[in-house]
Design an enzyme around this catalytic site. Structure first.
Site, PDB file in Angstrom:
ATOM      1  N   ASP A  24       0.824  -1.214   0.000  1.00 46.27           N
ATOM      2  CA  ASP A  24       0.000   0.000   0.000  1.00 46.27           C
ATOM      3  C   ASP A  24       0.860   1.267   0.000  1.00 46.27           C
ATOM      4  O   ASP A  24       1.971   1.264   0.518  1.00 46.27           O
ATOM      5  CB  ASP A  24      -0.891  -0.034   1.250  1.00 46.27           C
ATOM      6  CG  ASP A  24      -2.040   0.937   1.152  1.00 46.27           C
ATOM      7  OD1 ASP A  24      -2.314   1.452   0.055  1.00 46.27           O
ATOM      8  OD2 ASP A  24      -2.664   1.193   2.193  1.00 46.27           O
ATOM      9  N   HIS A  41       2.736   3.317  -8.956  1.00 44.39           N
ATOM     10  CA  HIS A  41       2.617   1.867  -9.173  1.00 44.39           C
ATOM     11  C   HIS A  41       3.897   1.312  -9.824  1.00 44.39           C
ATOM     12  O   HIS A  41       4.333   0.211  -9.495  1.00 44.39           O
ATOM     13  CB  HIS A  41       1.385   1.557 -10.026  1.00 44.39           C
ATOM     14  CG  HIS A  41       0.096   1.914  -9.336  1.00 44.39           C
ATOM     15  ND1 HIS A  41      -0.166   1.558  -8.031  1.00 44.39           N
ATOM     16  CD2 HIS A  41      -0.989   2.620  -9.759  1.00 44.39           C
ATOM     17  CE1 HIS A  41      -1.374   2.006  -7.683  1.00 44.39           C
ATOM     18  NE2 HIS A  41      -1.885   2.657  -8.713  1.00 44.39           N
ATOM     19  N   LEU A 135      11.431 -19.937  -4.684  1.00 45.30           N
ATOM     20  CA  LEU A 135      10.407 -19.049  -4.097  1.00 45.30           C
ATOM     21  C   LEU A 135       9.108 -19.209  -4.872  1.00 45.30           C
ATOM     22  O   LEU A 135       9.126 -19.230  -6.103  1.00 45.30           O
ATOM     23  CB  LEU A 135      10.873 -17.581  -4.201  1.00 45.30           C
ATOM     24  CG  LEU A 135       9.931 -16.534  -3.591  1.00 45.30           C
ATOM     25  CD1 LEU A 135      10.034 -16.529  -2.061  1.00 45.30           C
ATOM     26  CD2 LEU A 135      10.237 -15.134  -4.123  1.00 45.30           C
TER      27      LEU A 135
HETATM   28  C1  FPP Z   1      -1.949   0.356  -3.257  1.00 44.26           C
HETATM   29  O1  FPP Z   1      -1.450   1.649  -3.449  1.00 44.26           O
HETATM   30  C2  FPP Z   1      -1.493  -0.583  -4.228  1.00 44.26           C
HETATM   31  C3  FPP Z   1      -2.247  -1.165  -5.203  1.00 44.26           C
HETATM   32  C4  FPP Z   1      -3.608  -0.768  -5.607  1.00 44.26           C
HETATM   33  C5  FPP Z   1      -1.774  -2.300  -5.914  1.00 44.26           C
HETATM   34  C6  FPP Z   1      -0.317  -2.655  -5.741  1.00 44.26           C
HETATM   35  C7  FPP Z   1       0.246  -2.692  -7.070  1.00 44.26           C
HETATM   36  C8  FPP Z   1       1.547  -2.638  -7.374  1.00 44.26           C
HETATM   37  C9  FPP Z   1       2.669  -2.657  -6.410  1.00 44.26           C
HETATM   38  C10 FPP Z   1       1.919  -2.564  -8.777  1.00 44.26           C
HETATM   39  C11 FPP Z   1       1.284  -3.604  -9.604  1.00 44.26           C
HETATM   40  C12 FPP Z   1       1.784  -4.949  -9.276  1.00 44.26           C
HETATM   41  C13 FPP Z   1       2.033  -5.843 -10.232  1.00 44.26           C
HETATM   42  C14 FPP Z   1       2.537  -7.189  -9.909  1.00 44.26           C
HETATM   43  C15 FPP Z   1       1.819  -5.489 -11.632  1.00 44.26           C
HETATM   44  P1  FPP Z   1      -2.529   2.787  -3.474  1.00 44.26           P
HETATM   45  O2  FPP Z   1      -2.706   3.198  -4.876  1.00 44.26           O
HETATM   46  O3  FPP Z   1      -3.769   2.338  -2.760  1.00 44.26           O
HETATM   47  O4  FPP Z   1      -1.802   3.883  -2.627  1.00 44.26           O
HETATM   48  P2  FPP Z   1      -2.489   5.011  -1.745  1.00 44.26           P
HETATM   49  O5  FPP Z   1      -3.220   4.297  -0.629  1.00 44.26           O
HETATM   50  O6  FPP Z   1      -1.338   5.810  -1.256  1.00 44.26           O
HETATM   51  O7  FPP Z   1      -3.409   5.764  -2.649  1.00 44.26           O
END
Ligand code: FPP
Length: 245
Positions: A24, A41, A135
């Site tokens: 997150d 991302h 892994l």
């Molecule tokens: C939360 O950050 C994260 C996500 C919605 C998805 C996690 C995705 C990645 C790390 C990249 C994609 C992964 C792959 C394997 C392609 P947020 O956007 O909710 O952050 P915020 O809470 O600060 O808004």
């Protein structure tokens, strides 16, 4: 492997074999820099690369990461398509390296509603990393704990109706075998980046006795030092699984 009974040795081992991660904070990381969310991302994927490379040396055998939740469809269409594009990019650019590192890819979640291109890239990546024994990297995609439990409940009803299992024989082990995670033990440790102290519908059934570790660090800034810190904290925990001390 049995997802329910595995790891239920009270006083458990000090090593976390299976670590789950809620990645997150990508959006906040980007906002702090005046960048679009997609840049967050992308940086989140870099953090994932670092952790995947380093985790086996710390004794981690399984990593399960929350990449796209059933709730993430509610985000603006451009962000959803950016995440889907990044997934395909990640799979295409990373698969040879993952295979070389001995990483086997797997997924949990309902993939049937992902774009065809994502599903095809996933099929290719899973096939070409199938031999990896160092892994197991499981991507949770269109995953939600409640949706997973409902899908398992429906499968169970069909099995009972078909006479494949008797209702009296249904127990936690039978149910766990119908979950997406049937082939892996429950996570020992769940790491959450960016400070929120909640499960957000991730691995609800499987986290019944999982140790939680939350860091204020936003996911794109997460590195091996944070994973080490989490594993050290885990090693100091007393896992009793509901038994007395
Ligand atoms: C939360 O950050 C994260 C996500 C919605 C998805 C996690 C995705 C990645 C790390 C990249 C994609 C992964 C792959 C394997 C392609 P947020 O956007 O909710 O952050 P915020 O809470 O600060 O808004």
């Amino acid at each position: 492997m049995d997802g329910v009974t595995q790891d239920h040795d009270a006083g458990g081992s000090a090593r976390a074999r299976h670590v789950a991660i809620i990645m997150d904070g990508n959006g906040r990381w980007a906002a702090k820099r005046g960048l679009p969310r997609e840049a967050g991302h992308r940086a989140g994927i870099e953090a994932l690369r670092r952790v995947v490379r380093g985790a086996p040396d710390l004794g981690v055998e399984m990593l399960t990461v929350y990449a796209f939740s059933t709730e993430n469809w509610r985000r603006p269409a451009e962000e959803v398509s950016a995440l889907m594009r990044l997934l395909v990019e990640f799979l295409e650019s990373e698969t040879p390296e993952l295979a070389a590192q001995g990483v086997a890819l797997a997924t949990i979640g309902d993939l049937s509603v992902l774009p065809q291109e994502s599903q095809a890239a996933l099929r290719r990546a899973l096939a070409s990393t199938a031999g990896g024994g160092r892994l197991l990297l499981t991507l949770a995609l269109n995953y939600g704990g409640r949706a997973e439990i409902v899908r398992a409940a429906k499968k169970l009803v069909r099995m009972v109706q078909a006479g494949d299992v008797s209702l009296d024989d249904v127990d936690e082990a039978v149910f766990a075998r119908l979950l997406d995670t049937h082939a892996m033990p429950d996570p020992d440790l769940l790491v959450r980046a960016s400070g929120e102290e909640r499960l957000s519908n991730f691995l609800l059934w499987q986290s019944a006795y999982t140790e939680l570790w939350v860091t204020e660090t936003l996911w794109p800034d997460f590195g091996m030092e944070h994973l080490q810190q989490a594993l050290r904290a885990y090693a100091g925990r007393d896992r009793r699984y509901g038994s007395h001390s």
